[in-house]
Design a protein around this motif. Sequence first.
Motif, mmCIF file in Angstrom:
data_model
loop_
_atom_site.group_PDB
_atom_site.id
_atom_site.type_symbol
_atom_site.label_atom_id
_atom_site.label_comp_id
_atom_site.label_asym_id
_atom_site.label_seq_id
_atom_site.Cartn_x
_atom_site.Cartn_y
_atom_site.Cartn_z
ATOM 1 N N PHE A 181 0.561 -1.337 0.116
ATOM 2 C CA PHE A 181 -0.142 0.388 -0.274
ATOM 3 C C PHE A 181 0.628 1.441 0.223
ATOM 4 C CE2 PHE A 181 -2.646 -2.928 1.291
ATOM 5 C CZ PHE A 181 -4.083 -3.183 0.400
ATOM 6 N N ALA A 182 2.076 1.493 -1.155
ATOM 7 C CA ALA A 182 2.623 2.654 -0.762
ATOM 8 C C ALA A 182 2.563 3.144 -2.025
ATOM 9 C CB ALA A 182 3.731 2.110 -1.341
ATOM 10 N N THR A 183 1.381 2.929 -2.181
ATOM 11 C CA THR A 183 0.761 4.229 -3.411
ATOM 12 C C THR A 183 -0.687 4.811 -2.638
ATOM 13 O OG1 THR A 183 0.566 4.666 -6.074
ATOM 14 C CG2 THR A 183 0.413 2.483 -5.295
ATOM 15 N N GLN A 184 -1.031 5.731 -2.826
ATOM 16 C CA GLN A 184 -2.234 6.258 -3.172
ATOM 17 C C GLN A 184 -2.971 7.190 -4.120
ATOM 18 O OE1 GLN A 184 -2.270 7.481 1.000
ATOM 19 N NE2 GLN A 184 -4.419 8.393 0.947
ATOM 20 N N CYS A 185 -2.751 7.943 -3.927
ATOM 21 C CA CYS A 185 -3.348 8.734 -5.068
ATOM 22 C C CYS A 185 -2.563 8.050 -6.776
ATOM 23 C CB CYS A 185 -3.049 10.149 -5.330
ATOM 24 S SG CYS A 185 -1.852 10.853 -6.004
ATOM 25 N N CYS A 226 0.804 12.067 -0.152
ATOM 26 C CA CYS A 226 -0.293 11.067 0.552
ATOM 27 C C CYS A 226 -0.193 9.858 1.780
ATOM 28 C CB CYS A 226 -0.994 10.451 -0.663
ATOM 29 S SG CYS A 226 -1.982 11.047 -2.203
ATOM 30 N N THR A 227 1.728 9.468 1.595
ATOM 31 C CA THR A 227 1.317 8.333 1.871
ATOM 32 C C THR A 227 2.225 8.720 3.408
ATOM 33 O OG1 THR A 227 3.678 7.936 0.911
ATOM 34 C CG2 THR A 227 1.335 6.832 0.227
#
Lengths: 160, 341
Positions: free
Chosen positions: A97-101, A138-139
């Motif tokens: 989950f190292a990418t959000q947008c 984001c992260t």
Amino acid sequence: MKKVPVQFTLNGEDKAEFVESGATLLKALREKIGDTSVKAGCQQGTCGSCAVIVDGELRLSCLTLAERCDGAAIETTGGLAHGEVLHPLQRAFNEGFATQCGFCTPGMIMAAKALLDGNPQPSREDVVEAISGNICRCTGYEPIIQAILAAARANSLSAA
Amino acid sequence: MAMRQGRGVAAVNYPTGMNLGGDPTQALVHSTPTGNFMVSLSSVDLGQGMKQIMAQICAETIGVPTDRVIVDTADTDTGPHCMGTFASRGTHRAGNAVIAAAREARQVMLEVAAEELEVNASDLDTDGAGNIHVRGAPQRSISIFDTALSAHFKRGRSISGRGMFLIPRSYPDAETGAMKPSTCYAHACTVAEVEVDDETGEVNVLTVKNIFEIGRALNPKMVEQQLVGGSWMGISHALYETTEPYYPSREHGGRDFNEYLMPGPGDLAQTEVIVLERPAADGPYGAKGPGEMCANPQIPAIANAIFDAVGVRIDTLPITPERILRALKANGTENAGLVAH
């Protein structure tokens, strides 16, 4: 404006284009070649989202002139996956989950690849240093740092 | 000259959405001929995970696997009405609308299956894996794929539903001024530990420990992701970011990324996030809005920690070294020889 011919390899494929003299590599990759895996963020060398690898070195494509890349080997995230099989870094970013947008992700992954290509077993400090030119909104960075360390571990397991 | 440590705590009570004039979101759900379900929304996914959560909510309500649901958030010109993706309202408002639409679609789906199975629709249930069966008699079953084919090609039914969710406008009581600004509140508490250099005014955030009460976490990994990133952004708001450092004067405002400070990967505080789940009475499957709240409690917690460390109350953001040094000077507690000019 004067057009100049440029030839390079992009992810191993030969490319030849006429670009405007003074055009950036970012513009050439996105608008001429159509590789939109390279993201245009601040376009002044501050955010790192346009980072690509040129002849093994991490480069900000927004500050690199396309005509200076004649004969170079260029790598982008667009060339990392083999069909459905993701690159270990892509897999680690996905699973961690190292990418959000997602906008910083290509630059982060290329910065990480440049690191791991030269230093397959980096320390946490090495990772922080390697992505210090990349901004993520984001992260909070921690999942990205963890994903890069996880990819390094996965690489060492598959090499063993 | 000394490095001084301090600890601060803050808690927030955060409304999910708002009701200034009413706060509606609508959704439409329909099945494709092969029994996949399409959710139409105008609520935008800007990276916060709207599509994933709405797919989960629709799938749970209809009784199909999540990968059988397609979410289209394409266009506010053509989609069902949504007030927008703001005020931490997306999951709560759109989620409730999707539940209503999916319930109506599920009812039609069960009616079609009932005709195929020659039973009463109220005796039917779904197995969550793509099949409908008679409750208590799982061998009497039909797949949702076949049910959708029957609806489309044989029975002339549209397996679809309309969903409306509206928090009605609340008016202030004429006598007391009391009103109901929101129906659903999330909560958070942060303890921050900082180190302040009383010579330079620089603040280093050592730890932030956060606890968030967010109703039910519909997707725990995505919630964690939002809260960890938000906690970092709270530190950034407290100490770094501003477009107007001398507000209301526009002087020295940042004009581009080079002049807009944000902490980088080298400036991370040790961060802890704990999630408390207390389902909301009016939330979709109990969810509240964790969106914006996650970046709030760090700010007062850090301001309090700075007060604890060096005894100055800074009430203007961001809390820059300059503001701390000026406050120390006004307090008469600055390191005189090093700060005076």
